[in-house]
Design a protein around this motif. Structure first.
Motif, PDB file in Angstrom:
ATOM      1  N   ALA A 212       0.836  -1.209   0.000  1.00  0.00           N
ATOM      2  CA  ALA A 212       0.000   0.000   0.000  1.00  0.00           C
ATOM      3  C   ALA A 212       0.868   1.256   0.000  1.00  0.00           C
ATOM      4  O   ALA A 212       0.568   2.232  -0.702  1.00  0.00           O
ATOM      5  N   SER A 213       1.983   1.257   0.752  1.00  0.00           N
ATOM      6  CA  SER A 213       2.792   2.489   0.758  1.00  0.00           C
ATOM      7  C   SER A 213       3.541   2.660  -0.558  1.00  0.00           C
ATOM      8  O   SER A 213       3.699   3.777  -1.046  1.00  0.00           O
ATOM      9  N   ASP A 214       3.966   1.540  -1.173  1.00  0.00           N
ATOM     10  CA  ASP A 214       4.598   1.661  -2.496  1.00  0.00           C
ATOM     11  C   ASP A 214       3.608   2.251  -3.511  1.00  0.00           C
ATOM     12  O   ASP A 214       3.965   3.114  -4.316  1.00  0.00           O
ATOM     13  N   ALA A 215       2.358   1.756  -3.451  1.00  0.00           N
ATOM     14  CA  ALA A 215       1.346   2.230  -4.413  1.00  0.00           C
ATOM     15  C   ALA A 215       1.134   3.737  -4.243  1.00  0.00           C
ATOM     16  O   ALA A 215       0.983   4.476  -5.224  1.00  0.00           O
ATOM     17  N   PRO A 267      15.086  -4.083   8.007  1.00  0.00           N
ATOM     18  CA  PRO A 267      15.756  -4.635   9.192  1.00  0.00           C
ATOM     19  C   PRO A 267      16.909  -3.779   9.685  1.00  0.00           C
ATOM     20  O   PRO A 267      17.332  -3.897  10.832  1.00  0.00           O
ATOM     21  N   ASN A 268      17.466  -2.933   8.819  1.00  0.00           N
ATOM     22  CA  ASN A 268      18.636  -2.135   9.226  1.00  0.00           C
ATOM     23  C   ASN A 268      18.650  -0.818   8.450  1.00  0.00           C
ATOM     24  O   ASN A 268      17.868  -0.631   7.510  1.00  0.00           O
ATOM     25  N   ILE A 269      19.561   0.066   8.832  1.00  0.00           N
ATOM     26  CA  ILE A 269      19.579   1.413   8.241  1.00  0.00           C
ATOM     27  C   ILE A 269      19.835   1.355   6.727  1.00  0.00           C
ATOM     28  O   ILE A 269      19.260   2.126   5.969  1.00  0.00           O
ATOM     29  N   ALA A 270      20.677   0.395   6.294  1.00  0.00           N
ATOM     30  CA  ALA A 270      21.002   0.321   4.858  1.00  0.00           C
ATOM     31  C   ALA A 270      19.765  -0.005   4.028  1.00  0.00           C
ATOM     32  O   ALA A 270      19.685   0.347   2.850  1.00  0.00           O
ATOM     33  N   SER A 271      18.783  -0.697   4.660  1.00  0.00           N
ATOM     34  CA  SER A 271      17.606  -1.107   3.887  1.00  0.00           C
ATOM     35  C   SER A 271      16.646   0.063   3.643  1.00  0.00           C
ATOM     36  O   SER A 271      15.810   0.004   2.741  1.00  0.00           O
ATOM     37  N   LEU A 272      16.756   1.136   4.433  1.00  0.00           N
ATOM     38  CA  LEU A 272      15.748   2.204   4.343  1.00  0.00           C
ATOM     39  C   LEU A 272      15.764   2.965   3.003  1.00  0.00           C
ATOM     40  O   LEU A 272      14.708   3.170   2.403  1.00  0.00           O
ATOM     41  N   PRO A 273      16.948   3.383   2.513  1.00  0.00           N
ATOM     42  CA  PRO A 273      16.915   4.109   1.234  1.00  0.00           C
ATOM     43  C   PRO A 273      16.470   3.220   0.064  1.00  0.00           C
ATOM     44  O   PRO A 273      16.077   3.729  -0.985  1.00  0.00           O
ATOM     45  N   GLU A 274      16.502   1.874   0.283  1.00  0.00           N
ATOM     46  CA  GLU A 274      16.057   0.964  -0.790  1.00  0.00           C
ATOM     47  C   GLU A 274      14.619   1.238  -1.207  1.00  0.00           C
ATOM     48  O   GLU A 274      14.239   1.035  -2.345  1.00  0.00           O
ATOM     49  N   ARG A 275      13.810   1.683  -0.230  1.00  0.00           N
ATOM     50  CA  ARG A 275      12.412   2.001  -0.547  1.00  0.00           C
ATOM     51  C   ARG A 275      12.353   2.946  -1.750  1.00  0.00           C
ATOM     52  O   ARG A 275      11.595   2.752  -2.697  1.00  0.00           O
ATOM     53  N   PHE A 276      13.194   3.993  -1.701  1.00  0.00           N
ATOM     54  CA  PHE A 276      13.169   4.993  -2.766  1.00  0.00           C
ATOM     55  C   PHE A 276      13.899   4.509  -4.015  1.00  0.00           C
ATOM     56  O   PHE A 276      13.481   4.788  -5.129  1.00  0.00           O
ATOM     57  N   ARG A 277      14.997   3.763  -3.828  1.00  0.00           N
ATOM     58  CA  ARG A 277      15.739   3.294  -5.018  1.00  0.00           C
ATOM     59  C   ARG A 277      14.866   2.354  -5.838  1.00  0.00           C
ATOM     60  O   ARG A 277      14.856   2.417  -7.063  1.00  0.00           O
ATOM     61  N   ARG A 278      14.127   1.476  -5.134  1.00  0.00           N
ATOM     62  CA  ARG A 278      13.228   0.542  -5.830  1.00  0.00           C
ATOM     63  C   ARG A 278      12.191   1.295  -6.655  1.00  0.00           C
ATOM     64  O   ARG A 278      11.719   0.826  -7.675  1.00  0.00           O
ATOM     65  N   LEU A 279      11.804   2.487  -6.165  1.00  0.00           N
ATOM     66  CA  LEU A 279      10.773   3.262  -6.853  1.00  0.00           C
ATOM     67  C   LEU A 279      11.398   4.281  -7.806  1.00  0.00           C
ATOM     68  O   LEU A 279      10.769   5.266  -8.189  1.00  0.00           O
ATOM     69  N   ASN A 280      12.668   4.000  -8.175  1.00  0.00           N
ATOM     70  CA  ASN A 280      13.391   4.796  -9.186  1.00  0.00           C
ATOM     71  C   ASN A 280      13.726   6.214  -8.776  1.00  0.00           C
ATOM     72  O   ASN A 280      13.901   7.093  -9.636  1.00  0.00           O
ATOM     73  N   PHE A 281      13.804   6.478  -7.449  1.00  0.00           N
ATOM     74  CA  PHE A 281      14.223   7.813  -7.025  1.00  0.00           C
ATOM     75  C   PHE A 281      15.695   8.004  -7.383  1.00  0.00           C
ATOM     76  O   PHE A 281      16.492   7.062  -7.339  1.00  0.00           O
ATOM     77  N   THR A 282      16.039   9.238  -7.725  1.00  0.00           N
ATOM     78  CA  THR A 282      17.408   9.550  -8.144  1.00  0.00           C
ATOM     79  C   THR A 282      18.350   9.594  -6.938  1.00  0.00           C
ATOM     80  O   THR A 282      19.514   9.236  -7.038  1.00  0.00           O
ATOM     81  N   LEU A 321      17.034   5.780  20.172  1.00  0.00           N
ATOM     82  CA  LEU A 321      17.266   6.645  19.001  1.00  0.00           C
ATOM     83  C   LEU A 321      17.806   5.848  17.816  1.00  0.00           C
ATOM     84  O   LEU A 321      17.596   6.221  16.663  1.00  0.00           O
ATOM     85  N   GLY A 322      18.482   4.738  18.091  1.00  0.00           N
ATOM     86  CA  GLY A 322      19.031   3.897  17.019  1.00  0.00           C
ATOM     87  C   GLY A 322      17.971   3.100  16.284  1.00  0.00           C
ATOM     88  O   GLY A 322      18.269   2.434  15.293  1.00  0.00           O
ATOM     89  N   HIS A 323      16.724   3.133  16.778  1.00  0.00           N
ATOM     90  CA  HIS A 323      15.646   2.393  16.107  1.00  0.00           C
ATOM     91  C   HIS A 323      14.669   3.315  15.371  1.00  0.00           C
ATOM     92  O   HIS A 323      13.612   2.873  14.920  1.00  0.00           O
ATOM     93  N   TYR A 324      15.004   4.599  15.307  1.00  0.00           N
ATOM     94  CA  TYR A 324      14.151   5.548  14.561  1.00  0.00           C
ATOM     95  C   TYR A 324      15.015   6.233  13.511  1.00  0.00           C
ATOM     96  O   TYR A 324      16.171   6.589  13.802  1.00  0.00           O
ATOM     97  N   ALA A 325      14.462   6.422  12.334  1.00  0.00           N
ATOM     98  CA  ALA A 325      15.283   7.022  11.266  1.00  0.00           C
ATOM     99  C   ALA A 325      14.471   7.966  10.399  1.00  0.00           C
ATOM    100  O   ALA A 325      13.244   7.841  10.285  1.00  0.00           O
ATOM    101  N   ILE A 326      15.209   8.900   9.812  1.00  0.00           N
ATOM    102  CA  ILE A 326      14.625   9.758   8.775  1.00  0.00           C
ATOM    103  C   ILE A 326      15.240   9.309   7.450  1.00  0.00           C
ATOM    104  O   ILE A 326      16.466   9.196   7.332  1.00  0.00           O
ATOM    105  N   THR A 327      14.380   9.013   6.495  1.00  0.00           N
ATOM    106  CA  THR A 327      14.824   8.594   5.164  1.00  0.00           C
ATOM    107  C   THR A 327      14.286   9.621   4.182  1.00  0.00           C
ATOM    108  O   THR A 327      13.138  10.037   4.317  1.00  0.00           O
TER     109      THR A 327
END
Ligand SMILES: C[S@@+](CC[C@H](N)C(=O)[O-])C[C@H]1O[C@@H](n2cnc3c(N)ncnc32)[C@H](O)[C@@H]1O
Length: 359
Positions: A212-215, A267-282, A321-327
């Motif tokens: 739903a969030s990807d859509a 699961p980790n910080i590296a996975s968070l920007p993947e949300r945008f990369r998968r959706l073709n963000f620059t 604080l290590g479990h909250y992130a801004i992406t």
């Protein structure tokens, strides 16, 4: 940062979304508390919290988290407006806006003239409460313009004005049939595909399935790309809940009938920007609140914060604080590829760690 029980068990049984909507009360109380304790100044939040003067302050750890998230998102929003608004005006859409006050803070600030539209979306139960509070408040209503240019509609669940628009929607529904009709007004589309657009998702995507969030993000991406304008997006969320801290948090939430279907893929910080990369963000970046406290708050400001309240549990603070992130990410159309390099520097500035020597 942690939802507390704010609905009665019977209302939860009859309405499974009531506990999720109640998380807004918690976010608003956290903002009120951090403002009252002088972590930052928010002259608008008390107008959105019933009996604000009677509310108890939140613990220091929550106040620090609220400060870090609030000021970092403010900085990203301001620098996005500077970049995107260099040639004209911009539009901002806050999804799951709840009792957020950002519109009023921007309207009183130096970038107010840059904002063509500010749209807030949330469940109708939340928007009707906010619409009523905004109309009633002498602090909030002036920013909307003359009273005869402001209208409340859809049974009291929507509020429309020249710039600020508050609209009711369930964000899990297909955007083409839920959001699109809301944005089409008699006098034309509320959102222009030809203006830069910023999406804000503060503590909302975790309550929705990843599909739903990807859509949702994809729908806004397609809409803005049809007009070849840049799209920015900022997400604030918990992540990495597979460890013992996360398990305790998920169990506490489960007891309150709140589940987080949206955190699984992260699961980790590296996975968070993947949300945008998968959706073709620059561009795509992520920082935990722990990173932000360590590297992005001035030494003077850290010192000021340390005088506000005694914070003795530094290890616990770092764990939370290590479990909250801004992406955040930017999608810049190929047709304006000359602008792409400008967006690579849309980041939080590293802060000075030491005060300069006195001359
Ligand atoms: C934790 S609050 C955050 C409020 C605000 N963004 C902030 O950060 O202060 C989550 C908000 O998302 C809204 N929300 C969650 N799921 C939603 C959905 N499916 N449709 C519309 N709003 C939703 C809730 O009603 C609530 O107002």
């Amino acid at each position: 940062m942690f939802p507390r029980r704010l609905t009665s068990p019977s209302s939860e049984q009859s309405d499974p979304d009531a506990p999720v909507r109640a998380t807004d009360n918690d976010a608003a109380l956290a903002r009120l508390s951090a403002s009252q304790k002088k972590y930052f100044s928010d002259p608008y939040i008390s107008a959105l919290v019933p009996r604000a003067h009677l509310q108890k302050p939140r613990p220091p750890l929550i106040n620090v988290g609220t400060y870090l998230r609030g000021t970092a998102v403010d900085e990203l929003v301001d620098s996005w407006i500077e970049r995107a608004g260099v040639h004209g005006r911009v539009q901002i859409v806050s999804l799951g806006a709840g009792s957020d006050t950002r519109f009023w803070r921007l309207a009183a600030g130096p970038r107010a003239e840059k904002i063509e539209k500010y749209i807030e979306l949330d469940f109708p139960e939340v928007t009707s409460r906010k619409a009523m509070a905004v109309r009633k408040s002498k602090v909030l209503s002036p920013a909307l313009g003359p009273a005869d240019s402001v209208s409340v509609g859809d049974g009291g669940t929507s509020l429309r004005s020249a710039v600020y628009n508050l609209l009711p929607v369930d964000l899990r529904k297909t955007p083409g049939t839920s959001i699109a009709p809301l944005l089409a007004t008699e006098s034309g589309a509320l959102l222009s595909p030809n203006l830069p657009t910023l999406l804000l998702f503060e503590c909302v995507l975790a309550y929705m399935t990843p599909a739903a969030s990807d859509a949702l993000i994809r729908w806004f991406a397609d809409y803005t790309q049809s007009g070849s304008s840049p799209l920015g997006s900022i997400v604030y969320e918990m992540f990495g809940l597979g460890d013992s801290f996360g398990r305790v948090m998920l169990n506490n939430l489960k007891e309150r009938n709140v589940s987080l279907p949206g955190v699984g893929p992260y699961p980790n910080i590296a996975s968070l920007p993947e949300r945008f990369r998968r959706l073709n963000f620059t561009e795509a970046h992520a920082l935990t609140l722990k990173d932000i406290r360590r590297d992005h708050v001035d030494a003077d400001e850290l010192e000021r914060l340390s005088t506000l309240e005694l914070l003795d549990e530094v290890e616990e603070l770092d764990l939370v604080l290590g479990h909250y992130a801004i992406t955040w990410g930017a999608l810049v159309p190929e047709s304006i590829s000359a602008d792409r390099k400008d967006w690579a520097s849309w980041v939080l500035a590293p802060k000075t760690r030491e005060r300069p020597e006195e001359e």
